[in-house]
Structures are given as structure tokens and as C-alpha cells.
Design an enzyme around this catalytic site. Structure first.
Site, PDB file in Angstrom:
ATOM      1  N   ARG A  96      92.623  64.871  20.849  1.00  0.00           N
ATOM      2  CA  ARG A  96      91.736  64.851  19.687  1.00  0.00           C
ATOM      3  C   ARG A  96      90.276  64.953  20.157  1.00  0.00           C
ATOM      4  O   ARG A  96      89.626  65.972  19.989  1.00  0.00           O
ATOM      5  CB  ARG A  96      91.996  63.568  18.873  1.00  0.00           C
ATOM      6  CG  ARG A  96      91.390  63.586  17.493  1.00  0.00           C
ATOM      7  CD  ARG A  96      89.944  63.157  17.464  1.00  0.00           C
ATOM      8  NE  ARG A  96      89.738  61.831  18.032  1.00  0.00           N
ATOM      9  CZ  ARG A  96      88.547  61.342  18.313  1.00  0.00           C
ATOM     10  NH1 ARG A  96      87.451  62.049  18.078  1.00  0.00           N
ATOM     11  NH2 ARG A  96      88.409  60.144  18.852  1.00  0.00           N
ATOM     12  N   HIS A 123      82.486  56.882  26.510  1.00  0.00           N
ATOM     13  CA  HIS A 123      82.247  58.212  27.087  1.00  0.00           C
ATOM     14  C   HIS A 123      81.443  58.029  28.368  1.00  0.00           C
ATOM     15  O   HIS A 123      80.635  57.110  28.482  1.00  0.00           O
ATOM     16  CB  HIS A 123      81.489  59.089  26.089  1.00  0.00           C
ATOM     17  CG  HIS A 123      82.371  59.621  25.006  1.00  0.00           C
ATOM     18  ND1 HIS A 123      82.768  60.940  24.948  1.00  0.00           N
ATOM     19  CD2 HIS A 123      82.967  59.003  23.957  1.00  0.00           C
ATOM     20  CE1 HIS A 123      83.560  61.105  23.901  1.00  0.00           C
ATOM     21  NE2 HIS A 123      83.703  59.957  23.270  1.00  0.00           N
ATOM     22  N   CYS A 152      81.902  64.571  20.722  1.00  0.00           N
ATOM     23  CA  CYS A 152      81.849  64.793  19.276  1.00  0.00           C
ATOM     24  C   CYS A 152      81.035  66.048  18.976  1.00  0.00           C
ATOM     25  O   CYS A 152      79.892  66.168  19.392  1.00  0.00           O
ATOM     26  CB  CYS A 152      81.211  63.589  18.591  1.00  0.00           C
ATOM     27  SG  CYS A 152      80.990  63.846  16.821  1.00  0.00           S
TER      28      CYS A 152
HETATM   29  N1  COA Z   1      92.029  67.271   5.617  1.00  0.00           N
HETATM   30  C1  COA Z   1      92.136  68.486   5.059  1.00  0.00           C
HETATM   31  N2  COA Z   1      91.334  68.940   4.093  1.00  0.00           N
HETATM   32  C2  COA Z   1      90.384  68.091   3.647  1.00  0.00           C
HETATM   33  C3  COA Z   1      90.219  66.808   4.177  1.00  0.00           C
HETATM   34  C4  COA Z   1      91.077  66.388   5.203  1.00  0.00           C
HETATM   35  N3  COA Z   1      90.969  65.178   5.770  1.00  0.00           N
HETATM   36  N4  COA Z   1      89.189  66.216   3.544  1.00  0.00           N
HETATM   37  C5  COA Z   1      88.718  67.077   2.654  1.00  0.00           C
HETATM   38  N5  COA Z   1      89.437  68.230   2.702  1.00  0.00           N
HETATM   39  C6  COA Z   1      89.249  69.440   1.907  1.00  0.00           C
HETATM   40  C7  COA Z   1      89.150  69.133   0.443  1.00  0.00           C
HETATM   41  O1  COA Z   1      90.418  69.128  -0.152  1.00  0.00           O
HETATM   42  C8  COA Z   1      88.285  70.278  -0.045  1.00  0.00           C
HETATM   43  O2  COA Z   1      89.081  71.451  -0.112  1.00  0.00           O
HETATM   44  P1  COA Z   1      88.757  72.613  -1.169  1.00  0.00           P
HETATM   45  O3  COA Z   1      87.433  73.172  -0.797  1.00  0.00           O
HETATM   46  O4  COA Z   1      89.897  73.572  -0.953  1.00  0.00           O
HETATM   47  O5  COA Z   1      88.762  71.922  -2.497  1.00  0.00           O
HETATM   48  C9  COA Z   1      87.301  70.476   1.106  1.00  0.00           C
HETATM   49  O6  COA Z   1      87.978  69.992   2.266  1.00  0.00           O
HETATM   50  C10 COA Z   1      85.987  69.735   0.912  1.00  0.00           C
HETATM   51  O7  COA Z   1      86.286  68.385   0.601  1.00  0.00           O
HETATM   52  P2  COA Z   1      85.154  67.238   0.572  1.00  0.00           P
HETATM   53  O8  COA Z   1      85.789  65.948   0.214  1.00  0.00           O
HETATM   54  O9  COA Z   1      83.988  67.710  -0.274  1.00  0.00           O
HETATM   55  O10 COA Z   1      84.754  67.148   2.068  1.00  0.00           O
HETATM   56  P3  COA Z   1      83.352  67.422   2.766  1.00  0.00           P
HETATM   57  O11 COA Z   1      83.092  68.883   2.771  1.00  0.00           O
HETATM   58  O12 COA Z   1      82.343  66.487   2.175  1.00  0.00           O
HETATM   59  O13 COA Z   1      83.673  66.980   4.261  1.00  0.00           O
HETATM   60  C11 COA Z   1      84.870  65.507   5.729  1.00  0.00           C
HETATM   61  C12 COA Z   1      83.918  65.619   4.554  1.00  0.00           C
HETATM   62  C13 COA Z   1      84.970  64.031   6.068  1.00  0.00           C
HETATM   63  C14 COA Z   1      86.233  66.042   5.340  1.00  0.00           C
HETATM   64  C15 COA Z   1      84.342  66.313   6.925  1.00  0.00           C
HETATM   65  O14 COA Z   1      82.984  66.049   7.099  1.00  0.00           O
HETATM   66  C16 COA Z   1      85.068  65.973   8.216  1.00  0.00           C
HETATM   67  O15 COA Z   1      86.233  66.292   8.373  1.00  0.00           O
HETATM   68  N6  COA Z   1      84.407  65.312   9.163  1.00  0.00           N
HETATM   69  C17 COA Z   1      85.003  64.898  10.418  1.00  0.00           C
HETATM   70  C18 COA Z   1      84.312  65.598  11.524  1.00  0.00           C
HETATM   71  C19 COA Z   1      84.978  65.270  12.835  1.00  0.00           C
HETATM   72  O16 COA Z   1      86.146  65.517  13.035  1.00  0.00           O
HETATM   73  N7  COA Z   1      84.188  64.731  13.766  1.00  0.00           N
HETATM   74  C20 COA Z   1      84.643  64.402  15.078  1.00  0.00           C
HETATM   75  C21 COA Z   1      85.497  63.207  15.123  1.00  0.00           C
HETATM   76  S1  COA Z   1      84.600  61.710  15.100  1.00  0.00           S
HETATM   77 ZN    ZN Z   2      84.744  59.804  21.416  1.00  0.00          ZN
END
Ligand code: COA
Ligand code: ZN
Length: 314
Positions: free
Chosen positions: A14, A212, A243
Site C-alpha cells: 500500500r 518513515h 505519501c
Molecule cells: N473508493 C472508491 N471510490 C470512491 C471512494 C473510495 N473509497 N470514495 C469516493 N469514491 C468515489 C465516489 O463514489 C465518487 O464517484 P463518482 O464521481 O462516480 O460519483 C468519487 O469517488 C468522488 O467522491 P467524493 O466523496 O466526492 O470524494 P473526493 O473526490 O472528495 O475524494 C477521497 C475524497 C477521500 C476519496 C480521496 O481524497 C482519497 O481517496 N484520498 C486518499 C488519498 C491517499 O490514498 N493517500 C495516501 C494514503 S495516506
Molecule cells: Zn506511510
């Protein structure tokens, strides 16, 4: 695996892969998981339930999870940033949901596009979702606190803020907390201050550490956390990681070096060091362009090295 002194958890699939642009073939991810479990690593964060549009590396999250769940005895964890991620994990029957939010406001906004209060509210909803399941089907819910030892947008992060969000996640129903130095700013003195404050505030709740090695303090920080009673550590094979939403982030502490250090100190991990080192070849073959780290891999085991478990049995 309660018969070891320290639990080491692989997060390379991950944390290691999320920053890497080249897709690791699904079959290689599965081979990595199977080989590392066979080397004795009992818990692996196998993927991330984030939108594949955002991080295409995890487009195969469902398949990887299903295959990992078939590995006997392995605790299968996955990262979730929100309740949608939790729903995906619940549908698959994953063992552990590693929720992540950041202690620093700016990183939380950049990483999950939410205020910290919104993340805590999301975590409460996730706990409700999990508790709606029959007891035997419930995964463990982990409250992860990123940027707890510093933030590459904000600099130093106050210990009081770490404690505040640790308590909020604990009160919301976390089964465990993970305190993370996402960008490798921490030093052993700071680790002692943060982990003592957090463990004092959350009582018996297990607190794990995620370091890290960005500035070379990773294993020193492990030693400091051990002093504070921490008995579970995240690490990634060959020190992959970082990240994508934190400028300057680099790899996790090296799993191979962590296992060697702990074992050398007489703390059993259940991991066979030679078998673990051999797993690096799976990663190297699948991702020839990835940067691999590791002092043990470079130098080899000390002459006539006797593992901690054998020393204890003697
Ligand atoms: N898995 C799959 N799809 C997801 C999801 C998830 N966990 N969360 C949201 N979505 C989809 C929604 O269904 C929506 O789909 P659509 O456009 O087809 O309707 C779209 O993504 C946007 O959803 P929204 O709730 O508005 O999310 P966002 O655009 O505000 O993004 C996060 C928020 C949290 C999903 C995103 O910022 C994220 O995944 N961040 C993690 C980043 C990461 O992995 N960092 C490193 C690890 S620490
Ligand atoms: Zn980390």
C-alpha cells in the site's frame, strides 16, 4: 500471532506502491503477499480502497484482497480514507480496516479533502457500519493518525493535537491506533514525548507505530517507541513507500532491517530473515525501476548469527 514479542506489519503493497507510477502486476502483488506470509509476516496491508481514478495502482484492490484472504493465518488489512472505502472492505470480508486521517489540517485537506472534524465524523459512521455486522464478521477498525510527528506543509505538529485526535478516534470506537510519521520528521526524543502522551491518554488501547526513514531516524525511532511499550510496527520490504500527497515523502522503515534489529535485540517477530530477504527478488523482478533500500540485504547476516527464537530455546 500472539506468540511473538513484536508484531511487524508489511505496508509496502500500500504505502510502497501508492507513490509508484508503474503498475505492479496483480500476480506479482499476490506472489509478494504469499511469500512474505510464508516468511512469517503475520499481518499485511495488502491494498487501499481509494478511487482507482485517483491512484490507479489500486485498481485491482478487490482481487488482491480476495487472494490475500485465502492465505492461511494471515491478517489482511487495507487502507480506507472514508466510509465508501469501509463499505468496500466490509463487502470483501477484510480482517482490518486501516482508516487514515492527518493530525495536521493542511495534510488532511490535501490527502482526503476534508477538515479533520469531518474525518472524525466519517470514522464514527464507519464504526457504526462495522457494528451493524454480526459480531463474528466484524473487521477490526484501526484509527490511523498521519503527520503525527511533523507535516511537510505545516512543519512541527503539536503533541496536544496528536492526543486530541487520538482520544477522539479512541472514543469513537477504534480497536487500535496507529501513530504515523508520514514524512520522516521524527526523532527519538519526540517519539518518546508523543507516544507517552498518546498511550497515557488512551489507556489500554493498543498503539502501533508507523515510521518513515526519510531523514535516517527510522530505526532509532523504533527503539524509542519500544521504550514506550509499542509492540506493533509498520514497515515495508526494501523500504519502499511515501505519501503521494505529502511533498518530500520517501520510504517507510525497511522491513528487513527492522526484523533484523528486533531479532538481534532478542525480540522475536516470527519472521525468518533469510526467507524475508528472498522476497525482495519478487519486487525487483516485477518493478525493475523501483528504488530498493536495505542495509541487511547489502551487508548480509553477521557470521554465525543465531536467531532470537533459537537463542531463547537454548
Ligand atoms: N473508493 C472508491 N471510490 C470512491 C471512494 C473510495 N473509497 N470514495 C469516493 N469514491 C468515489 C465516489 O463514489 C465518487 O464517484 P463518482 O464521481 O462516480 O460519483 C468519487 O469517488 C468522488 O467522491 P467524493 O466523496 O466526492 O470524494 P473526493 O473526490 O472528495 O475524494 C477521497 C475524497 C477521500 C476519496 C480521496 O481524497 C482519497 O481517496 N484520498 C486518499 C488519498 C491517499 O490514498 N493517500 C495516501 C494514503 S495516506
Ligand atoms: Zn506511510
Amino acid at each position: 500471532m500472539n506468540n511473538v514479542d513484536v508484531i511487524v506489519r508489511e505496508v509496502g503493497l500500500r504505502d510502497g506502491l501508492q507513490i509508484h507510477a508503474t503498475f505492479m502486476p496483480t500476480a506479482s502483488k499476490i506472489a509478494w503477499i504469499e511469500a512474505e506470509a510464508a516468511a512469517g509476516v503475520s499481518e499485511i496491508e495488502v491494498t487501499s480502497y481509494v478511487p482507482p481514478k485517483l491512484i490507479p495502482q489500486f485498481v485491482d484492490a478487490e482481487k488482491v484482497t480476495r487472494r490475500a484472504l485465502a492465505v492461511p493465518g494471515l491478517t489482511v488489512a487495507a487502507l480506507i480514507p472514508n466510509s465508501k472505502g469501509a463499505e468496500r472492505g466490509l463487502a470483501l470480508g477484510v480482517h482490518k480496516l486501516n482508516f487514515v486521517m492527518s493530525v495536521s489540517k493542511t495534510h488532511n485537506l490535501k490527502n482526503v479533502r476534508r477538515e479533520r472534524e469531518e474525518s472524525v465524523a466519517d470514522f464514527r459512521r464507519i464504526v457504526e457500519l462495522v457494528r451493524a455486522k454480526p459480531a463474528l464478521e466484524r473487521p477490526l477498525i484501526v484509527g490511523g493518525l498521519s503527520t503525527a510527528l511533523g507535516c511537510s506543509y505545516e512543519g512541527r505538529v503539536p503533541v496536544d493535537d496528536v492526543v486530541k485526535y487520538a482520544v477522539q478516534l479512541a472514543e469513537a470506537g477504534a480497536d487500535e491506533l496507529v501513530v504515523a510519521d508520514t514524512v520522516g520528521y521524527g526523532d527519538p526524543a519526540q517519539v518518546r514525548a508523543v507516544f507517552r502522551a498518546v498511550t497515557a491518554a488512551v489507556g489500554k488501547l493498543p498503539v502501533a507505530a508507523h515510521f518513515h526513514n526519510t531523514r535516517g531516524t527510522g530505526l532509532a525511532n523504533v527503539d524509542a517507541a519500544l521504550e514506550c511499550g509499542v509492540r506493533a510496527f509498520d514497515a515495508s520490504l526494501a523500504g519502499l513507500g511515501g505519501c503521494p500527497f505529502a511533498p518530500g515523502a520517501t520510504g517507510n522503515i525497511v522491513m528487513d532491517d527492522l526484523c533484523f534489529m528486533l531479532d538481534s535485540m532478542g525480540l522475536t517477530t516470527g519472521v525468518d530473515l533469510e526467507k524475508l530477504l528472498a522476497v525482495r527478488e519478487i519486487v525487483r523482478a516485477a518493478l525493475p525501476d523501483i528504488e530498493m533500500h536495505g542495509a541487511l540485504a547489502r551487508a548480509g547476516l553477521p557470521r554465525n548469527y543465531v536467531p532470537a527464537s533459537a537463542r531463547r530455546a537454548a
